[in-house]
Scaffold this active site. Structure first.
Site, PDB file in Angstrom:
ATOM      1  N   ARG A 254       0.825  -1.212   0.000  1.00  0.00           N
ATOM      2  CA  ARG A 254       0.000   0.000   0.000  1.00  0.00           C
ATOM      3  C   ARG A 254       0.859   1.262   0.000  1.00  0.00           C
ATOM      4  NH1 ARG A 254      -5.760  -1.313   0.665  1.00  0.00           N
ATOM      5  NH2 ARG A 254      -5.757  -3.549   1.101  1.00  0.00           N
ATOM      6  N   HIS A 313       8.025   1.269   4.284  1.00  0.00           N
ATOM      7  CA  HIS A 313       7.710  -0.129   4.547  1.00  0.00           C
ATOM      8  C   HIS A 313       9.013  -0.852   4.859  1.00  0.00           C
ATOM      9  CE1 HIS A 313       3.494  -0.104   3.481  1.00  0.00           C
ATOM     10  NE2 HIS A 313       3.729   0.385   2.283  1.00  0.00           N
ATOM     11  N   GLY A 314       8.918  -2.037   5.449  1.00  0.00           N
ATOM     12  CA  GLY A 314      10.136  -2.779   5.741  1.00  0.00           C
ATOM     13  C   GLY A 314       9.868  -4.208   6.136  1.00  0.00           C
ATOM     14  N   CYS A 356       8.102  -1.673   9.992  1.00  0.00           N
ATOM     15  CA  CYS A 356       7.929  -2.919  10.737  1.00  0.00           C
ATOM     16  C   CYS A 356       9.230  -3.707  10.746  1.00  0.00           C
ATOM     17  CB  CYS A 356       6.821  -3.768  10.125  1.00  0.00           C
ATOM     18  SG  CYS A 356       5.185  -3.046  10.261  1.00  0.00           S
TER      19      CYS A 356
END
Length: 475
Positions: A254, A313-314, A356
């Site tokens: 997303r 993101h991660g 994350c």
């Protein structure tokens, strides 16, 4: 208890698999030919004594061996030593080469079906008669070393195999090569700064005073008087359309709604703290590396600190560029080692990571996270961490969440972690509260939050090798 009785008791607990690992780790000290006569742990300890590696008043080598084969029970019960004590001992003076430890760790991570594939991949390098069915990966490594196709500076054949079998194994080899290159460069340039011992680090963590330090305490607090204090780099990834287009596995990733609110909060907060803020938007993995390299190459003379905020993101140990490619956090922090960035040597390097560290939801709540998963009204920032804290001193890394878990982001209000961080910095920095105390308060605030479904929670995690108190005065 008698020295040899202690060794005998330890030997009784060593099985054949542990013994094979111990012998392999000792290969740089005990030649393979001599190891052929070692049939049990007692025999190994006897040879170590003969070599002067095991003495009644010096059990450091034995402790290091037991640490690497993960026999923490024997360290604690037989040698009255904690895992942390041995880890610190190894950081100060390792007696087993990092190359040997790398190979042993790789052997521990390979599944049986992968071992068969490795044997097949090496069949053109090693005769099939030498690749017996009962051979372990350690046996294969030894055979490769015999044939000169594996060595400390000769990992190409092994990398080719791992690239096909398991890219996680390849990543570990590449991380080892990077750290080895760093050590080699550091000996040619600036001496590596020593990390303080555990007691000193723990005393730093327990910052007690909310007042600014007096003159006699100045040597215990990082200098923070320059204006600007230093650079505050904010890398803010929102648009992941390219990742969805180029990476089939990222079709569900997303865009990170709400991240601009975090970026603006960080920008305003660090401006008030007298940092020169630079905001970079929507960066690919390659661009993120180049951005950090550019700031590594800047002169930080006359500045007291460097701050980097990464919003993306991660997954464990990495963050994503907007192209879906991963960047290892450890690689980014390593650019600012004292040996790589001498103008920041002895000065605090602060990283705040909003992403994350996995895909597991902690019991408590469901919100938007920065991952490829979608919560009810919150989003997740999936992130993978493999040892993000740098080996050198003066680093602080504030993680949005602990390893393996997601972190939450509200599309209209920003992330729990960054919003709490900025609020507490604004409230407590004017009162002279040290940063570690502030991050403890952030931990408390974020850990109490829950999503609307009462299924997911979040626990931030600071990691540091700070040697002094770090305070951001506003004057």
């Amino acid at each position: 208890m008698d020295f040899h009785t202690v060794l005998y008791n330890i030997a009784e607990e060593i099985d054949s698999q542990d013994l094979a690992g111990l012998k392999f780790l000792c290969l740089d000290h005990i030649p393979l030919k001599k190891q052929e006569f070692i049939k049990d742990a007692v025999g190994l300890f006897k040879v170590l004594e003969e070599k002067g590696l095991l003495e009644e008043n010096d059990l450091s080598f034995l402790k290091e061996l037991l640490y690497h084969v993960n026999r923490i029970d024997l360290l604690q019960h037989a040698l009255d030593t904690s895992k942390l004590e041995v880890k610190c001992q190894i950081q100060t003076k390792a007696q087993i080469s990092s190359y040997r430890v790398l190979l042993f760790n790789l052997s521990e991570d390979v599944a049986k079906f992968e071992l068969k594939s490795i044997k097949f991949m090496l069949s053109h390098k090693i005769p099939k008669c030498k690749l017996e069915d009962n051979m372990t990966l350690i046996d294969i490594f030894i055979e490769m070393e015999k044939r000169g196709i594996l060595g400390e500076g000769n990992l190409d054949d092994l990398k080719k195999v791992c690239d096909v079998i398991d890219k996680n194994l390849l990543k570990k080899i590449e991380d080892y090569e990077s750290s080895r290159d760093l050590v080699e460069r550091s000996t040619e340039r600036v001496p590596v700064m020593e990390i303080q011992n555990v007691e000193e680090m723990m005393s730093d963590l327990q910052a007690t005073s909310g007042d600014f330090p007096g003159e006699k305490d100045q040597d215990k607090v990082y200098k923070m008087t320059s204006k600007p204090r230093g650079y505050c780099l904010i890398i803010n990834n929102f648009d992941f359309q390219r990742a969805r287009k180029e990476k089939p596995e990222h079709q569900n990733i997303r865009d990170r709604k709400g991240t601009d609110i975090d970026a603006e909060a960080l920008k305003n907060t660090f401006k008030e703290l007298h940092f020169e803020t630079i905001h970079l938007q929507d960066r690919t993995a390659k661009q993120i590396r180049e951005d950090l390299q550019n700031f590594r190459d800047k002169t930080h003379k006359g500045q007291d600190c460097f701050v980097c905020c990464l919003l993306s993101h991660g997954d464990r140990g990495t963050i994503y560029g907007i192209d879906g490619e991963e960047v290892a956090i450890r690689d980014l922090t390593s650019y600012f080692f004292s040996s790589n960035c001498p103008s920041l040597a002895g000065k605090p390097k602060v990283f705040f990571i909003q992403a994350c560290q996995g895909k597991t939801i902690q019991s408590g709540i469901t919100v938007d996270t920065d991952s490829q998963q979608q919560g009810a009204s919150l989003e997740i920032d999936t992130f993978l961490q493999s040892e993000c804290i740098a080996d050198e001193a003066d680093f602080l890394i504030g993680m949005a969440t602990v390893e393996n878990y997601i972190s939450y982001r509200h599309p209209k209000e920003g992330t729990w972690y960054i919003q709490s961080l900025c609020k507490n910095l604004k409230e407590k920095c004017p009162r002279g509260v040290p940063i570690l105390d502030i991050l403890t308060e952030v931990n408390s605030e974020v850990s109490q939050k829950m999503d609307q479904n009462n299924k997911g929670k979040q626990m931030p995690q600071p990691k540091y090798t700070l040697r002094k108190k770090l305070v951001f005065p506003i004057n």
